[in-house]
Design an enzyme around this catalytic site. Structure first.
Site, PDB file in Angstrom:
ATOM      1  N   PRO A 104     -84.473 -32.645 -36.307  1.00 13.03           N
ATOM      2  CA  PRO A 104     -84.981 -33.706 -37.181  1.00 13.03           C
ATOM      3  C   PRO A 104     -84.371 -33.599 -38.571  1.00 13.03           C
ATOM      4  CG  PRO A 104     -86.774 -32.690 -35.956  1.00 13.03           C
ATOM      5  CD  PRO A 104     -85.561 -31.854 -35.693  1.00 13.03           C
ATOM      6  N   CYS A 105     -83.982 -34.739 -39.115  1.00 12.69           N
ATOM      7  CA  CYS A 105     -83.343 -34.746 -40.424  1.00 12.69           C
ATOM      8  C   CYS A 105     -84.247 -34.111 -41.475  1.00 12.69           C
ATOM      9  CB  CYS A 105     -83.005 -36.182 -40.819  1.00 12.69           C
ATOM     10  SG  CYS A 105     -81.856 -36.338 -42.194  1.00 12.69           S
TER      11      CYS A 105
END
Length: 502
Positions: A104-105
């Site tokens: 996940p960013c």
């Protein structure tokens, strides 16, 4: 020679001798990256995924539904050696050749280059920092598993997130570990996916194995809409061909030649699927409110048109389709089917809102002509308006709805499909509905034999979150020869050949 160097040398020697690369997929979702790498000749040895439905989907499709591989796992609570021991894969540093995944960013956002470097060198100091925790765990797997290559996929904003080029910053931490790193932006439509999906791809290879990184050449072409080009320009503001570390570099994506086949269209991708005429189904009572399960097999209809892309989706080796489809299910939206029918290709929510108001006006005129006028401000008018007109402000939600074009690839599918599906309204006025689960899978390039765990909403979410398998295969097909010590203009395993329109 250090122990780590000996492990890397042994892995490289095994692949040069013809061994199949063994892949560990972190943050795997249902397995888009895994499917692409499998198609390129890799073995999918294991995965780590937190979502229970996605974890079950991965286990069903790559490990025959074996219980050990269908378990949802939290990467922060699953040590690499514990994972390999539980799965019977032996020592963590010897179990895998390639580590892939899309962390996940948020795992990297706002941490910053200096802190990322500090985390890389002293991970325990930031173990309880929620912004860095997933990044620490990802690095823990890189350190423990000593992969020959690391592939990371994420959104284009990874290159310009809060003023940071996170891809470059991550690349620098991998360079500290002995990798040469290249990252770029690839559009899935250039690689045979019937969807204009832009993604950041980072590939890191051990310097003992390769001095540079090859990227896949496009197989299809399309003139991307201006919105995609504008988003790409924003993402690339911080990208540099040369960074702080010479081992880390942004590489401009190869441009498709117009001599290539044109991009696969939505109609070529889903036009063969059985028709679901929503308004007729609603009138007949066969479309009702409630959970959408995959327990009704729908046989192929008489309009069974098979494009080259459809034949690929039905005949994908190891994931072949059958004589019917059982996840061709759609949302129950009784108010909106008539609106969908009246939209033109490319219409969005403002056009839908205006058309709904026109339908309401027609109904009010009909009632007045029948001697049943509806008074302004009355409860009857409010109820009628609610039955005809969506409640969203057409000035605040211009992109909430969109009717697809039959003769172009779909726009980007998002995990939000799991909540409403209005972003991808079927191009066929007669069917007048959002796309089904199987249609979403087709547009993402999941073959017909790929199964999704759970009901409709979790399946939509898994598909929207996934990496398009054909894009993953394109990346893998040029990476695998490099891991075997070869640089090639043509991949060792050819990409699926289809298309042909000029």
């Amino acid at each position: 020679m250090t122990a780590n160097a000996r492990v890397v040398a042994a892995k490289a020697a095994r692949l040069r001798a013809g061994g199949r690369p063994r892949v560990l997929d972190l943050f795997s979702g249902c397995g888009g990256l895994s499917l692409g790498f499998e198609a390129a000749g890799c073995d999918i040895a294991a995965a780590v995924e937190f979502d229970p439905d996605a974890a079950r989907s991965h286990g069903m499709n790559f490990h025959g539904g074996h219980a050990r591989h269908c378990v949802a796992r939290d990467i922060t609570a699953t040590a690499p050696q514990a994972l390999t021991s539980e799965l019977g894969l032996g020592a963590a540093d010897a179990a895998f050749d390639v580590l892939v995944g899309g962390p996940p960013c948020q795992a990297f956002a706002r941490v910053g280059r200096s802190k990322l470097r500090e985390v890389a060198e002293h991970p325990e100091a930031f173990r309880h920092d929620p912004r860095a925790r997933l990044y620490i765990e990802y690095l823990r797997y890189v350190d423990a598993c000593a992969p020959l290559a690391v592939v990371i996929e994420n959104v284009p904003d990874m290159l310009n997130h809060g003023g940071h080029n996170l891809a470059a910053e991550i690349g620098e931490t991998l360079a500290l570990r002995g990798y040469v790193v290249r990252y770029t932006l690839l559009n899935a439509a250039f690689y045979g996916v019937p969807q204009m999906r832009e993604r950041m791809i980072l590939v890191a290879i051990r310097t003992e194995v390769a001095e540079d990184v090859d990227l896949p050449e496009p197989t299809h072409w399309i003139d991307l809409p201006s919105g995609y080009l504008g988003s790409r320009a924003v993402a690339l503001k911080l990208a540099q061909t040369r960074g702080v570390d010479p081992c880390v570099r942004y590489v401009a994506a190869p441009e498709p030649a117009r001599a290539l086949p044109r991009a696969v269209t939505a109609e070529e991708a889903i036009g063969d699927l059985p028709e679901l005429r929503a308004q007729e189904m609603l009138a007949a009572g066969t479309l009702r409110r409630g959970a959408r399960r995959f327990d009704v097999a729908i046989p192929w209809g008489g309009h069974n048109r098979q494009s080259p892309y459809v034949r690929l989706m039905r005949g994908w080796a190891g994931h072949e389709g059958g004589p019917s489809v059982d996840d061709h299910v759609i949302r129950y939206l009784p108010r909106d089917y008539r609106i969908f029918a009246g939209l033109k290709p490319g219409d969005q929510y403002p056009e839908a809102h205006r058309y709904a108001l026109a339908l309401l006006g027609e109904e009010l005129n009909r009632l007045a002509a029948d001697g049943q006028p509806v008074a302004d401000g009355s409860p009857e008018l409010a109820a009628l308006r609610a039955a005809f007109v969506p409640p969203y402000d057409d000035g605040k939600f211009p992109n909430k709805w969109r009717k697809m074009e039959a003769d172009a690839p779909a726009r980007t599918l998002l995990a939000h499909l799991g909540k409403d599906g209005y972003s991808h309204i079927h191009y066929d006025d007669v069917q007048a509905r959002p796309i089904s689960v199987r249609e979403a899978a087709r547009l993402q390039s999941f073959p017909d034999g790929f199964r999704f765990s759970g009901t409709m909403n979790p399946a939509f979410r898994q598909i929207g979150n996934a990496v398009p398998p054909l894009l993953a295969k394109a990346v893998a097909a040029v990476l695998v020869p490099q891991l075997r010590g070869r640089r090639t203009g043509d991949s060792e395993m050819p990409l699926f050949a289809f298309g042909g329109r000029r």
